[in-house]
Scaffold this active site. Structure first.
Site, mmCIF file in Angstrom:
data_model
loop_
_atom_site.group_PDB
_atom_site.id
_atom_site.type_symbol
_atom_site.label_atom_id
_atom_site.label_comp_id
_atom_site.label_asym_id
_atom_site.label_seq_id
_atom_site.Cartn_x
_atom_site.Cartn_y
_atom_site.Cartn_z
ATOM 1 C CD GLU A 1 49.875 87.626 22.370
ATOM 2 O OE1 GLU A 1 48.796 88.279 22.311
ATOM 3 O OE2 GLU A 1 50.164 86.725 21.585
ATOM 4 C CD GLU B 1 55.424 85.741 24.029
ATOM 5 O OE1 GLU B 1 55.539 84.564 24.403
ATOM 6 O OE2 GLU B 1 54.656 86.101 23.108
ATOM 7 C CG ASN C 1 47.316 82.315 16.342
ATOM 8 O OD1 ASN C 1 47.886 81.750 17.275
ATOM 9 N ND2 ASN C 1 47.130 83.618 16.319
#
Length: 524
Positions: free
Chosen positions: A285, A498, A188
């Protein structure tokens, strides 16, 4: 500049000329509707290379989401290709790990400068790869510039501690890079993920082998060329390509010190298991099913706009999306009416058009999955307030995958559409009555990536933020990613963070050094 080498989109001719990579900064173009091989998508030792795996089974086509046309054919990396990339990164680590922070910073600042000068060109490539609107791709690349500049600043901040131990003795700690980082991205945000995963690792003195999603391989190799142009030594950033099996090779390679992965929970589980075999550092993630809580005292127009940002960027294919919108009952009907009005005003269509607000779903398979959720919601009694249809917005886009943005009401918390991650332009809107009730409902999920609250009561806003079980909480906004703030999830949404100064923790290890200044006192 790169941008000067890329043709503008020619609407009249319906031919989007795109540089799928700049080998020696020479653009190689393809037009929509044509099938073409391009320069290799693998990047090793500072240049694009052909992989060793050339058998028929090692190729996969890349289809443009907007049209369904074949953009190119990519050869999958073999086990030997993965090994070669890791060996290259390991070799480069010997010198890069000892480079001064100031030197790393200068290269990263130069990287950011090149990217800033070529935002349009990189964004066009990202549009072809992902199907997201051009305006959004530009915004993503601008954010990547900011991230790299932030990491350049971090490179000068890596430091240990000095500890006085008395009697003249002391100790100190050293922050040292981990080694070779294996990075695996999702489809994405392919360019953004290449930046988010590589820039922090590189600024801390690590080297990187990056594998993008097989659906979106194009812009990652471009990232490699930008790094090289900026002066990054050969081998510090390498790109391999392929399916999950290639990622498995990377995660289990004995010379990989850490794996950072973005993707689904099932795949993340496999990555974590693979890292456990080698006792590797891991950063995950993963998915989300995030709540957005809207109180009656909110600024209503802002709450509606925040809900749009929370659900329809990148065609709803965003892990942090606030897909469960809880609205306090006194304003529920008004909020739904305003939201539906705004959703219906969106323009679905060609992502290269400047006035398009939502583009194409990444693939036919993903579009089918999204529609299955909408159908199951209807079967379970939910109401479609607007959208939820597969459409062809333009005959020239007949091969693409388009779904009108969907708002669901009359949704029960136990419905499939309310519990599972859809990863598409579908939002569920629920009424609620009390603060304690909505907190319990919001936290009733196996995910914990993000959450949000809209209210004018700042005391309540901070109280809700403290109680939401999520790694990121947005107050009176949503889906904002400043480089200074860490991003990551609770529960099954992931491990580690992150961005932010925590990047230093994520990509270094601590060594303690004890210094004896006197004689050794030994009882034996």
């Amino acid at each position: 500049m790169l941008g000067g080498r890329v043709c503008a989109f020619l609407k009249a001719a319906r031919c989007a000329r795109l540089a799928l990579g700049w080998n020696q900064w020479q653009a190689r173009y393809i037009c929509r509707g044509t099938s073409a091989f391009t320069s290799p998508m693998h990047y090793l030792d500072g240049e694009r290379i052909e992989p060793t795996n050339t058998d028929a089974g090692g190729h996969f086509p890349i289809l443009e989401p907007a049209t369904g046309h074949k953009l190119c054919i990519v050869q999958e990396s073999s086990v030997q290709d993965v090994h070669t990339a890791v060996v290259s990164a390991k070799s480069a680590f010997a010198s890069w790990s000892t480079a001064p922070g100031a030197e790393r910073a200068q290269i990263l600042y130069k990287t950011a400068q090149i990217m800033r000068e070529n935002i349009e060109a990189i964004a066009v490539a990202e549009v072809h790869d992902t199907g997201k609107p051009l305006w959004e791709a530009k915004f993503d690349v601008e954010g990547c510039v900011d991230t790299i500049e932030y990491c350049a600043g971090l490179a000068r901040m890596i430091a240990g501690q000095h500890i006085d131990l008395g009697r003249g003795n002391f100790g100190y700690t050293r922050r040292e890079p981990l080694g070779v980082v294996g990075a695996i991205g999702a489809w994405n945000y392919p360019f953004q993920m290449a930046v988010w995963k590589s820039a922090p690792a590189i600024c801390c003195g690590n080297t990187v082998v990056y594998k993008p999603s097989p659906l979106t391989p194009i812009t990652t190799a471009i990232m490699g060329e930008v790094y090289t142009e900026a002066g990054l030594p050969n081998g510090v950033f390498n790109v391999i390509q392929g399916s999950g099996a290639v990622g498995q090779y990377l995660a289990t390679h004995p010379d990989v010190a850490k794996v950072t992965f973005t993707g689904s929970v099932p795949t993340g589980t496999k990555v974590m298991a693979a890292c456990a075999q080698g006792i590797k550092y891991v950063l995950l993630e993963l998915g989300g099913k995030s709540p957005l809580v809207i109180f009656a005292d909110c600024q209503l127009d802002n709450a509606v706009k925040g809900t749009m940002l929370a659900n329809f960027l990148t065609q709803g294919q965003v892990c942090s999306n606030g897909t469960r919108v809880y609205v306090e009952r006194p304003i529920y009907e008004t909020f739904v009416d305003k939201l539906v009005e705004r959703v219906r005003a969106m323009k679905l269509g060609d992502p290269m058009s400047e006035d398009t607000t939502m583009g194409a779903i990444i693939s036919g398979e993903q579009a089918d999955r999204i529609m299955s959720f909408i159908e199951s919601a209807k079967e379970e009694g939910a109401t479609i307030a607007t959208g939820g249809e597969r459409v062809i917005p333009d005959p020239a886009l007949a091969g693409g995958h388009y779904i009108t943005p969907c708002v669901l009401t009359d949704v029960n918390d136990d419905m499939r559409v309310a519990r599972e991650e859809i990863f598409g332009p579908v939002v569920c809107v629920f009424p609620f009555d009390t603060e304690s009730e909505v907190i319990e409902r919001a936290n009733d999920t196996e995910y914990g990536l993000a959450g949000g609250v809209f209210t004018r009561d700042l005391t309540r806003a901070h109280r809700i933020a403290a109680k939401l079980q999520a790694g990121s909480v947005y107050i009176n906004n949503y889906n904002v990613y400043p480089s200074e703030l860490p991003f990551g999830g609770y529960k099954k949404s992931g491990i580690g963070r992150e961005n932010g100064i925590l990047n230093i923790d994520a990509f270094t290890q601590v060594k303690s050094v004890y210094m004896e200044m006197g004689d050794v006192d030994s009882p034996i």
